[in-house]
Design a protein around this motif. Structure first.
Motif, short mmCIF file in Angstrom:
data_model
loop_
_atom_site.label_atom_id
_atom_site.label_comp_id
_atom_site.label_asym_id
_atom_site.label_seq_id
_atom_site.Cartn_x
_atom_site.Cartn_y
_atom_site.Cartn_z
N GLY A 180 -8.08 3.49 -9.45
CA GLY A 180 -7.24 4.39 -8.67
C GLY A 180 -5.83 4.49 -9.20
N THR A 181 -5.24 3.35 -9.54
CA THR A 181 -3.88 3.36 -10.08
C THR A 181 -3.86 4.07 -11.43
N GLU A 225 0.82 -1.21 0.00
CA GLU A 225 0.00 0.00 0.00
C GLU A 225 0.86 1.27 0.00
N ASP A 226 0.51 2.19 -0.88
CA ASP A 226 1.02 3.56 -0.89
C ASP A 226 2.54 3.69 -0.94
N THR A 269 -1.47 7.65 3.36
CA THR A 269 -1.46 6.77 4.53
C THR A 269 -0.33 7.22 5.48
N SER A 276 1.15 8.89 -2.35
CA SER A 276 -0.01 9.60 -2.91
C SER A 276 -1.31 9.22 -2.24
N GLY A 277 -1.34 8.09 -1.52
CA GLY A 277 -2.55 7.65 -0.85
C GLY A 277 -2.77 8.31 0.50
N GLY A 290 3.01 6.13 4.10
CA GLY A 290 3.15 6.23 2.65
C GLY A 290 4.47 6.85 2.22
#
Length: 183
Positions: free
Chosen positions: A60-61, A17-18, A25, A22-23, A28
């Motif tokens: 999303g990607t 994840e991340d 988190t 950009s997410g 991230g």
């Protein structure tokens, strides 16, 4: 026979994840802490598969990449921009922001089987797409760029047990590229 290849940046403890931050988190951006060269270029050794295969991305990607890649002009970016891109989304209709993109129509697994009959399918990031295809037994290969980072929390690629066969390992700067087959 053509393959479905999942490529991911991952931490030592399996978090995907991340990687770029950009997410938003809490942890991230972990892949980019190792410098831009750690993530630049053809780190996943795709070679001609970018010209002959199809990139399969989740919404999303695709939305993130469609803002980043079109403005880049180096050799690898040109290959990414020229590649055929298929977007798995139930809500996205306009994919004109990144050339050679189309929205996958119909069931993800069925359409991926059909697409694999024609060419290799390369899943970039897109955790939910990768997990769905794995659950359907459609992933042939994983290419994981493993960074020397442990986060302890975050979404992981694998959410069910599986056995993989190691094909190769290669140091790539601070990271290691691990290639696994599912057969």
């Amino acid at each position: 026979m053509n393959n479905v290849i999942v490529i991911e940046f991952t931490t030592l403890d399996g978090v995907v994840e991340d990687p770029d931050g950009s997410g938003g988190t809490p942890h991230g951006g972990w892949a980019f802490r190792h410098g831009p060269e750690a993530v630049a270029g053809d780190k996943f050794k795709l070679g001609t598969k970018l010209e002959t295969g199809a990139l399969l991305l989740g919404r999303g990607t695709w939305q993130l990449f469609s803002k980043l890649w079109p403005g880049r002009t180096d050799e690898f970016s040109t290959r990414m921009n020229d590649a055929t891109k298929v977007v798995a989304s139930r809500t996205l209709t306009d994919v004109g922001a990144w050339r050679n993109s189309s929205v996958l129509s119909g069931d993800l697994a069925e359409e991926t089987r059909r697409l694999r009959e024609e060419r290799d399918v390369i899943v970039l990031g897109s955790i939910d797409v990768a997990r769905t295809l794995a659950a359907e037994g459609l992933v042939d290969e994983y290419r994981l760029l493993v960074f020397p980072t442990v986060l302890g929390t975050g979404r992981r690629l694998f959410d069910a047990p599986c056995d993989l066969r190691l094909v190769s390992t290669e140091q790539n700067g601070a990271a290691a590229l691990l290639r696994y087959r599912t057969d």
